[in-house]
Write a protein that holds these residues in place. Sequence first.
Motif, PDB file in Angstrom:
ATOM      1  N   UNK A 110      44.758  18.591  10.655  1.00  0.00           N
ATOM      2  CA  UNK A 110      43.852  18.632   9.504  1.00  0.00           C
ATOM      3  C   UNK A 110      43.577  20.063   9.027  1.00  0.00           C
ATOM      4  N   UNK A 111      44.133  21.052   9.719  1.00  0.00           N
ATOM      5  CA  UNK A 111      43.944  22.437   9.303  1.00  0.00           C
ATOM      6  C   UNK A 111      45.041  22.860   8.328  1.00  0.00           C
ATOM      7  N   UNK A 112      44.728  23.916   7.546  1.00  0.00           N
ATOM      8  CA  UNK A 112      45.781  24.465   6.697  1.00  0.00           C
ATOM      9  C   UNK A 112      46.715  25.303   7.563  1.00  0.00           C
ATOM     10  N   UNK A 113      47.834  25.659   6.966  1.00  0.00           N
ATOM     11  CA  UNK A 113      48.811  26.503   7.644  1.00  0.00           C
ATOM     12  C   UNK A 113      48.156  27.808   8.093  1.00  0.00           C
ATOM     13  N   UNK A 155      48.184  27.566   2.176  1.00  0.00           N
ATOM     14  CA  UNK A 155      47.146  26.587   1.862  1.00  0.00           C
ATOM     15  C   UNK A 155      47.573  25.141   2.100  1.00  0.00           C
ATOM     16  N   UNK A 156      48.828  24.944   2.475  1.00  0.00           N
ATOM     17  CA  UNK A 156      49.297  23.570   2.694  1.00  0.00           C
ATOM     18  C   UNK A 156      48.583  22.966   3.899  1.00  0.00           C
ATOM     19  N   UNK A 157      48.336  21.672   3.827  1.00  0.00           N
ATOM     20  CA  UNK A 157      47.748  20.975   4.978  1.00  0.00           C
ATOM     21  C   UNK A 157      48.862  20.724   6.001  1.00  0.00           C
ATOM     22  N   UNK A 158      48.582  21.059   7.238  1.00  0.00           N
ATOM     23  CA  UNK A 158      49.628  21.010   8.252  1.00  0.00           C
ATOM     24  C   UNK A 158      50.224  19.608   8.412  1.00  0.00           C
ATOM     25  N   UNK A 159      49.368  18.580   8.350  1.00  0.00           N
ATOM     26  CA  UNK A 159      49.905  17.233   8.606  1.00  0.00           C
ATOM     27  C   UNK A 159      50.875  16.778   7.531  1.00  0.00           C
ATOM     28  N   UNK A 160      50.831  17.447   6.382  1.00  0.00           N
ATOM     29  CA  UNK A 160      51.732  17.029   5.304  1.00  0.00           C
ATOM     30  C   UNK A 160      53.077  17.743   5.340  1.00  0.00           C
ATOM     31  N   UNK A 161      53.235  18.624   6.292  1.00  0.00           N
ATOM     32  CA  UNK A 161      54.483  19.387   6.348  1.00  0.00           C
ATOM     33  C   UNK A 161      55.578  18.625   7.078  1.00  0.00           C
ATOM     34  N   UNK A 162      56.829  18.804   6.633  1.00  0.00           N
ATOM     35  CA  UNK A 162      57.941  18.259   7.423  1.00  0.00           C
ATOM     36  C   UNK A 162      58.071  19.019   8.744  1.00  0.00           C
ATOM     37  N   UNK A 163      58.778  18.385   9.695  1.00  0.00           N
ATOM     38  CA  UNK A 163      58.873  18.932  11.056  1.00  0.00           C
ATOM     39  C   UNK A 163      59.354  20.388  11.066  1.00  0.00           C
ATOM     40  N   UNK A 167      57.286  23.661  12.637  1.00  0.00           N
ATOM     41  CA  UNK A 167      57.838  24.527  13.640  1.00  0.00           C
ATOM     42  C   UNK A 167      57.738  25.982  13.215  1.00  0.00           C
ATOM     43  N   UNK A 168      58.007  26.212  11.933  1.00  0.00           N
ATOM     44  CA  UNK A 168      57.905  27.561  11.402  1.00  0.00           C
ATOM     45  C   UNK A 168      56.482  28.089  11.578  1.00  0.00           C
ATOM     46  N   UNK A 169      55.507  27.229  11.355  1.00  0.00           N
ATOM     47  CA  UNK A 169      54.111  27.632  11.524  1.00  0.00           C
ATOM     48  C   UNK A 169      53.844  28.011  12.984  1.00  0.00           C
ATOM     49  N   UNK A 170      54.406  27.232  13.894  1.00  0.00           N
ATOM     50  CA  UNK A 170      54.227  27.545  15.314  1.00  0.00           C
ATOM     51  C   UNK A 170      54.835  28.907  15.642  1.00  0.00           C
ATOM     52  N   UNK A 171      55.989  29.172  15.072  1.00  0.00           N
ATOM     53  CA  UNK A 171      56.634  30.466  15.335  1.00  0.00           C
ATOM     54  C   UNK A 171      55.795  31.597  14.734  1.00  0.00           C
ATOM     55  N   UNK A 172      55.288  31.367  13.522  1.00  0.00           N
ATOM     56  CA  UNK A 172      54.456  32.391  12.875  1.00  0.00           C
ATOM     57  C   UNK A 172      53.187  32.677  13.683  1.00  0.00           C
ATOM     58  N   UNK A 173      52.644  31.625  14.261  1.00  0.00           N
ATOM     59  CA  UNK A 173      51.477  31.780  15.135  1.00  0.00           C
ATOM     60  C   UNK A 173      51.741  32.803  16.231  1.00  0.00           C
ATOM     61  N   UNK A 174      52.925  32.680  16.829  1.00  0.00           N
ATOM     62  CA  UNK A 174      53.284  33.613  17.907  1.00  0.00           C
ATOM     63  C   UNK A 174      53.494  35.017  17.352  1.00  0.00           C
ATOM     64  N   UNK A 175      54.190  35.092  16.210  1.00  0.00           N
ATOM     65  CA  UNK A 175      54.491  36.411  15.647  1.00  0.00           C
ATOM     66  C   UNK A 175      53.213  37.124  15.227  1.00  0.00           C
ATOM     67  N   UNK A 176      52.267  36.338  14.743  1.00  0.00           N
ATOM     68  CA  UNK A 176      50.993  36.900  14.302  1.00  0.00           C
ATOM     69  C   UNK A 176      50.259  37.533  15.481  1.00  0.00           C
ATOM     70  N   UNK A 177      50.514  37.018  16.663  1.00  0.00           N
ATOM     71  CA  UNK A 177      49.945  37.597  17.879  1.00  0.00           C
ATOM     72  C   UNK A 177      50.832  38.682  18.436  1.00  0.00           C
ATOM     73  N   UNK A 178      51.770  39.118  17.635  1.00  0.00           N
ATOM     74  CA  UNK A 178      52.697  40.210  17.972  1.00  0.00           C
ATOM     75  C   UNK A 178      53.589  39.858  19.167  1.00  0.00           C
TER      76      UNK A 178
END
Length: 527
Positions: A110-113, A155-163, A167-178
């Motif tokens: 339910x969170x945004x990207x 701003x996209x809602x995560x649940x509406x994203x294709x798989x 996954x890209x969001x998960x990778x970005x999460x890691x990259x954002x943490x350097x």
Amino acid sequence: MGAGLTMQTRVSGRELLRDVVVMEGIVKVYPGGTVALRGVDFSLRYGEIHCLLGENGAGKTTLMKILAGSLRPDLGRVVVKGEEVRFRSPADAAKLGIGMVHQHFSLIPSFTVAENIVLGYPEEGVRQKLKLDIEVLAEEIRRFSEDVGLPVNPNALTRELPAGMKQRVEILRLLYRRADVLILDEPTSILTPLEVGELFKALRKLKAQGKTIVLVTHKPREALAIADRITVLRRGRVAARIEDPGEIDESGLAELIVGERVATSVSKVGNLARGVRRPALTVKDLYVLDDRGVEAVKGLDLELYEGEILGVAGVVGNGQRELVEAILGLRRPVKGRITLLGVEVTGKPVGEVISLGLAYIPEERLLRGVSTELSVAENLVVKQYGKEPFCRRYLINVKLIKEFARGAVREYNIVAPDINSPVKFLSGGNIQRLIIARELSLNPRVVIAEQPTAGLDVKATNFVHEKLIELRNRGVAVLLISADLDEILKLSDRIAVISGGRIVKVYDCVEAIDLRELSEYMLGIRR
Ligand SMILES: Nc1ncnc2c1ncn2[C@@H]1O[C@H](COP(=O)(O)OP(=O)(O)OP(=O)(O)O)[C@@H](O)[C@H]1O
Ligand SMILES: [Mg+2]
């Protein structure tokens, strides 16, 4: 953390400059006794894409969880960027730049990207930003994602994203943490071929930026397409290290994954003669959708006979789950026909299918097999509760139920404090014994066993195997679905290989099986 290197290390100075991660002699035993890793050496070079291959249960996830700080090894050492480490949590690993995308998504739907990417980020400043200005945050994430070459709509809602996007969001999460060491655990198993192409493009970009990437996969083709180096695990050990993937082909790799085995079949005494085969379960041209609405079973044909164990071999996620659910009446097929003991059951409700004489030994024991809050006795009779002899004229015969439960506990060696204690106090192996006791007490004519020994220790595994053989010898038809090829080879009279939602090959004689060919069917190299 960070005890520094001692003299006893086997890691040389040259390796320290070259390798961002060195793992040595890693041993991991799970509570319950499964030895997942039996002394594994593994290393990662700065800036490489390293593929970790191996069949289900080989130990890939366990090894990577140790590197990512979410599991601790029982033995062995981990050296990251020249320092020996003892991670106590993923946060410890993250401090040294190690991040992992798990086999199952961990985003909040339910969170945004943008929110998912910054979620849990330790810096107070970000939390402030999140509160104060969503626009600023979104803009920052947009810019960040473009800078690293993996653009997303913040701003996209995560649940509406294709798989692929999730996954890209998960990778970005890691990259954002350097993070600069990224571990991706089977990222491709849920992606379409097009999405896999996109992911690989993204990974190459990250590599060009100096990131080190571990890609866990089952598929030789993928590894050969992207890996700088490959490590193959087999049953908790390193089966091969490939420094130059250019020197090996898909089937060579498949052979390393599966390894040399002998198809040692168990005693077939009492097996019905192969000449008189009476079909117990027939599946014709079946199509079934998975939870995402994607065709998981596509045109599957299968025939199971009385008095045989038919092993369905395949890598997890090739339609096995959906096939079983369709047979059980838990999932409606979109097309095709299922016949059980001469009765068409396609789309019939589960109760009706079961009452024909079908028993089910599930993989997800805690979810599907038992009610953990109910007692041992209650779980044992749960399917016959309202029926004779346990219930007569609406009166439940508690005494008889207890007698029955005590008998089952004795016969199946179920270790439990008491027949009245809740099942949640039992170990995995004992829960499995309980389920088997219950299912077999129904005198089934057809049994579906789905990964029936996953997570069980040797003793419990042997017990399950003996029971399945006993059933087969009594003329019951057993459909054994397992990702454990040893189990399939040991128990099956015939083997069907499932890949991409279809049975791609049937072996009528297990003794003469060509394992290399079998593994090529399993891994999608042959079809
Ligand atoms: N939490 C756990 N408790 C007990 N045993 C476990 C646990 N997790 C994994 N195992 C067992 O450890 C072994 C290695 O499992 P692991 O998940 O590391 O394999 P894998 O190579 O990642 O397999 P897959 O390809 O199926 O993901 C298996 O025998 C598995 O059943
Ligand atoms: Mg895994």
